[in-house]
Design an enzyme around this catalytic site. Structure first.
Site, PDB file in Angstrom:
ATOM      1  N   GLU A   1       9.751  14.784  16.058  1.00  0.00           N
ATOM      2  CA  GLU A   1      10.104  14.782  14.646  1.00  0.00           C
ATOM      3  C   GLU A   1       9.216  15.794  13.918  1.00  0.00           C
ATOM      4  O   GLU A   1       7.993  15.682  13.923  1.00  0.00           O
ATOM      5  CB  GLU A   1       9.872  13.377  14.082  1.00  0.00           C
ATOM      6  CG  GLU A   1      10.366  13.218  12.671  1.00  0.00           C
ATOM      7  CD  GLU A   1      10.269  11.769  12.184  1.00  0.00           C
ATOM      8  OE1 GLU A   1       9.266  11.110  12.494  1.00  0.00           O
ATOM      9  OE2 GLU A   1      11.195  11.323  11.494  1.00  0.00           O
TER      10      GLU A   1
ATOM     11  N   CYS B   1      13.203  10.429   7.398  1.00  0.00           N
ATOM     12  CA  CYS B   1      13.157   9.904   8.762  1.00  0.00           C
ATOM     13  C   CYS B   1      14.521   9.999   9.437  1.00  0.00           C
ATOM     14  O   CYS B   1      14.626  10.135  10.644  1.00  0.00           O
ATOM     15  CB  CYS B   1      12.670   8.459   8.750  1.00  0.00           C
ATOM     16  SG  CYS B   1      13.459   7.470   7.482  1.00  0.00           S
TER      17      CYS B   1
ATOM     18  N   GLU C   1      10.325   0.550  10.229  1.00  0.00           N
ATOM     19  CA  GLU C   1      11.318   1.613  10.048  1.00  0.00           C
ATOM     20  C   GLU C   1      10.579   2.908  10.288  1.00  0.00           C
ATOM     21  O   GLU C   1       9.749   3.303   9.480  1.00  0.00           O
ATOM     22  CB  GLU C   1      11.920   1.518   8.635  1.00  0.00           C
ATOM     23  CG  GLU C   1      13.258   2.206   8.525  1.00  0.00           C
ATOM     24  CD  GLU C   1      13.114   3.639   8.125  1.00  0.00           C
ATOM     25  OE1 GLU C   1      12.989   4.471   9.039  1.00  0.00           O
ATOM     26  OE2 GLU C   1      13.111   3.932   6.928  1.00  0.00           O
TER      27      GLU C   1
ATOM     28  N   LYS D   1       0.845  -1.202   0.000  1.00  0.00           N
ATOM     29  CA  LYS D   1       0.000   0.000   0.000  1.00  0.00           C
ATOM     30  C   LYS D   1       0.875   1.245   0.000  1.00  0.00           C
ATOM     31  O   LYS D   1       1.574   1.520   0.971  1.00  0.00           O
ATOM     32  CB  LYS D   1      -0.913   0.053   1.219  1.00  0.00           C
ATOM     33  CG  LYS D   1      -1.908   1.220   1.110  1.00  0.00           C
ATOM     34  CD  LYS D   1      -2.565   1.584   2.410  1.00  0.00           C
ATOM     35  CE  LYS D   1      -1.792   2.581   3.228  1.00  0.00           C
ATOM     36  NZ  LYS D   1      -1.713   3.937   2.650  1.00  0.00           N
TER      37      LYS D   1
END
Lengths: 473, 289
Positions: free
Chosen positions: A385, A288, A254, A180
């Site tokens: 983040e 990331c 991850e 997806k």
């Protein structure tokens, strides 16, 4: 004398975006049973296409197609034959590289310079690398038996590259997949589906289901999959870890990061500044492993910051398809709102913001490259983040303090260290609790090099020999 | 006149010391025939948290030792176990109801297992690590590193061999650990703790709690300063295992899932007993003049 850049737009004519897209199940494009959603060009807010939103029945069909392909075809092929399919796919990606790069930049907002020179070449390299493993698995040390059907959910920041990281090792090891893509960037995955058709990949080996979080959840929780591979936020990663508890499903995650980029006073400052800029402004900071916390030794902080701001002022922000663009569009309105919110919090908590002077387009989603100084470890912009072009600067005096601050985060994906002293590099690299450490460089990726995090940045590795472990038993 | 024997008090092992449970609770331990054997300390939530603090404090020093040194320390544990072989044999007879001959073989296997793991300390990096041939002028090296603090729910049946088989692979690579022993058969674990205390294993590297995995496990699974958890001790209890795995997701602990039943501990272990509690770190550096 000042040299001005003339516009240097890459042509869009190479891509053919259809008004609507279905799902790719069992080797064919089919209508979904659910609704559809729009994918937009974040640089212009232009609607690019209507894309089917897979509901749980669609996901079920895709998983069954993958299972059938696994049982009847893919698990029966020799590794050498699987390898040749993957080599074929790698070659088609190279042949259609410009088309893929332009489409990626249109749908994602990233500069064509990056999609053309980084993303797509790495995608081809990834398929080429794992193709070669398919008939050599016995030498890798993780067994030679595939797991079965892998459910894979990927993010919007590197749409095609994350697809490659997921699909190439899965197929090389003999698994079939249902993937997806992110709801804001489905188009290159659907073009990849077309490439699978061109390569005559057996139907059902790769299935693509488009949609948002609900589609991903239906896939992850489907009883017919043996493996979940996810790249995305830590919150969703935790939800997945809970959802698979008590099952036999294998999982790799991850997730997020808040990487420290540590600059010592003996570092080559100009190179370090390039590394800082690359670390946080590459791909608009939608990375990331972005070096979002600059830890600079106190006695060189003023000099580094002055040079950093001078360099930031030369960054060209704008049209992703312009070949001179350094920083493109923020991927979505929602992400832009998130970046703005955290930046406002940073200012409200007492940090000082400075943004590169640049004219932002009036249409689309844009955020000027920004650096915050006077940041403490307690500030939210030093802990959370941001996933945007926003750098938080902290200082340190001793190597021990640098390590302590660098590790003072629940994340542990990546880190950077800049110094001319070799023994210091090795010591700091040893002490950093992060899966990837870039010393005197940053944001380098390669299919042979394992990537993945410590702590709440997830588990498992993608890339290299290590990346095979997630798909074998 | 017969001499009255001096009975041993079985205590917890935390940070290199032998405290009673801070809760003041103990529980009765029976031998395999159901006769009273001893009182054991019933570890509480607070004991578990104290043990995690001790394990975290010990992690930097233990993981920072050379692999050669960790190998020697583990081998030394095997030496001392061999020295106390009769004591361990008696403990296994008492706990598991084995004959003296069976118990002796179990102790031998446990000692040999420690020797096997000790030897891995300075070989695992070579087996698991890689120099990666990246397409550019960069030095690129991947090496395994310990995950950190690992909570271990030790097996319920195999009180010594099973215990050694889950603790040795965790610490040999540099992790530190908080171990919850078998609930019904905790006494060999306490004896092992006494060996650890008199060997060269630094205090805090192994912390041993006697008590119920079902009551202490949830605290360890949810503890935000624990990096990984081994659920072997709840084998055959899928509902509890699922509950612990869900709690472990709060900080994305690495989870070694509970098997459906206790494995055959006599079989040679596989590498995943160690790799489940390792991270891979990859370091890049440019190559140039």
């Amino acid at each position: 004398m000042v040299f001005e850049y003339a516009p240097a737009p890459e042509s869009r004519s190479i891509v053919d975006i259809k008004p609507s897209y279905g799902l790719f199940i069992g080797g064919e494009f089919v209508d979904g049973g659910g609704t559809s959603f729009k994918t937009v060009n974040p640089a212009t807010e232009e609607v690019l296409a209507e894309v089917a939103e897979a509901d749980s029945d669609d996901v079920d069909r895709a998983v069954k197609a993958a299972r059938k392909a696994y049982d009847k075809v893919w698990s029966k092929l020799s590794g050498a034959e699987r390898a040749k399919y993957l080599y074929r796919i790698a070659r088609i990606i190279q042949e259609r590289s410009r088309e893929l790069a332009v489409l990626e930049s249109i749908d994602n907002g990233k500069p064509i310079k990056e999609s053309r020179d980084v993303d797509v070449p790495l995608v081809a390299a990834h398929f080429f690398y794992y193709a070669g493993w398919a008939d050599k698995l016995a030498y890798a040390g993780f067994g030679t038996t595939p797991l079965g059907v892998a459910g894979q959910v990927i993010p919007w920041n590197f749409p095609l590259l994350m697809l490659a990281w997921k699909i190439a090792p899965a197929l090389a090891c003999g698994n079939t997949v249902v993937l997806k893509p992110a709801e804001t960037t489905p188009l290159t995955a659907l073009l990849f589906a077309e490439i699978c058709q061109q390569a005559d990949l057996p139907p059902g080996v790769v299935n693509i289901v488009t949609g948002a979080g609900a589609t991903g959840q239906a896939l992850v929780e489907h009883e017919g999959i043996d493996k979940v591979a996810f790249t995305g936020s830590t919150d969703v990663g935790k939800a997945i870890a809970r959802a698979v508890a008590g099952t036999e499903k294998r999982v790799t995650l991850e997730l997020g990061g808040k990487a420290a980029n540590i600059v010592f006073d003996d570092a080559p400052i100009d190179q370090a500044v390039e590394g800082i800029v690359n670390g946080i402004f590459f791909n608009q900071g939608h990375v990331c492993c972005a070096g979002s916390r600059l830890l600079v030794q106190e006695n060189v902080a003023d000099e580094v910051l002055a040079r950093l701001k001078r360099r930031m002022a030369t960054l060209r922000v704008g049209d992703p398809l312009d070949k001179n663009t350094d920083v493109g569009a923020i991927n979505s309105a929602a992400q832009l709102a998130r970046i703005r919110e955290l930046s406002e919090i940073g200012a409200a908590e007492g940090a000082e913001a400075w943004s590169a002077p640049c004219d932002l387009p009036t249409q689309g989603y844009w955020f000027a490259p920004t650096v915050f100084t006077g940041v403490t470890q307690a500030h939210r912009i030093a802990r959370e983040e941001i996933f945007g072009p926003v750098l938080s600067v902290l200082t340190f005096r001793t190597p021990a303090e640098a390590v302590e601050k660098a590790n003072n985060t629940p994340y542990g994906l990546s880190a950077g260290v800049w110094t001319e002293k070799g023994s210091r590099i090795l010591k700091i690299a040893d002490k950093l609790r992060a899966g990837v450490v870039w010393a005197n460089t940053f944001n380098k990726f390669d299919p042979t090099s394992p990537f993945g995090g410590y702590k709440e940045s997830g588990y498992g590795r993608e890339g290299g020999r290590h990346g095979l472990e997630a798909y074998l038993r | 006149m017969t001499r009255l024997d001096v009975r041993k008090t079985y205590k917890l092992y935390i940070d290199g010391a032998f405290p009673r449970s801070e809760s003041g609770h103990s529980y009765q331990v029976s031998d395999a025939a159901g006769r009273f054997a001893a009182n054991a300390a019933l570890a509480s939530r607070k004991d578990a948290r104290d043990a995690v603090v001790a394990a975290r404090k010990a992690f930097g020093g233990w993981s920072g030792r050379t692999a050669y040194n960790r190998a020697q320390v583990l081998y030394r544990v095997a030496e001392i176990m061999e020295d106390r072989r009769p004591q361990f044999t008696d403990a296994v007879v008492l706990a598991e109801g084995a004959s003296a001959g069976q118990a002796g073989r179990i102790v031998d296997t446990a000692i040999d297992r420690l020797v096997w793991y000790a030897g891995w300390a300075d070989k695992l990096t070579q087996v698991l690590g890689n120099a990666n041939p990246v397409a550019g002028p960069y030095f690129n090296l991947s090496t395994p590193e310990p995950t950190g603090v690992v909570a271990v729910l030790a097996p319920q049946e195999s009180s010594l061999l099973g215990l050694v088989s889950v603790v040795a692979p965790v610490i040999v690579t540099g992790n530190t650990t908080v171990v919850v022993s078998s609930f019904a058969r905790p006494l060999p674990a306490v004896t092992l703790a006494e060996v650890l205390a008199t060997s060269d294993v630094p205090g805090g590297v192994v912390n041993l709690l006697t008590g119920d995995a079902a009551s202490i496990g949830p605290w360890l699974a949810a503890h935000m300063d624990v990096n990984a958890i081994d659920l072997t001790g709840v084998a055959g209890r899928p509902d509890l295992a699922t509950q612990l795995e869900v709690a472990a997701a709060d900080n994305l602990k690495r989870v070694r899932r509970a098997p459906s039943a206790e494995p055959d501990w006599a079989a040679e272990p596989e590498l995943d007993t160690m790799t489940d509690f390792l991270e891979t770190k990859t370091v890049w550096h440019p190559i140039g003049l």
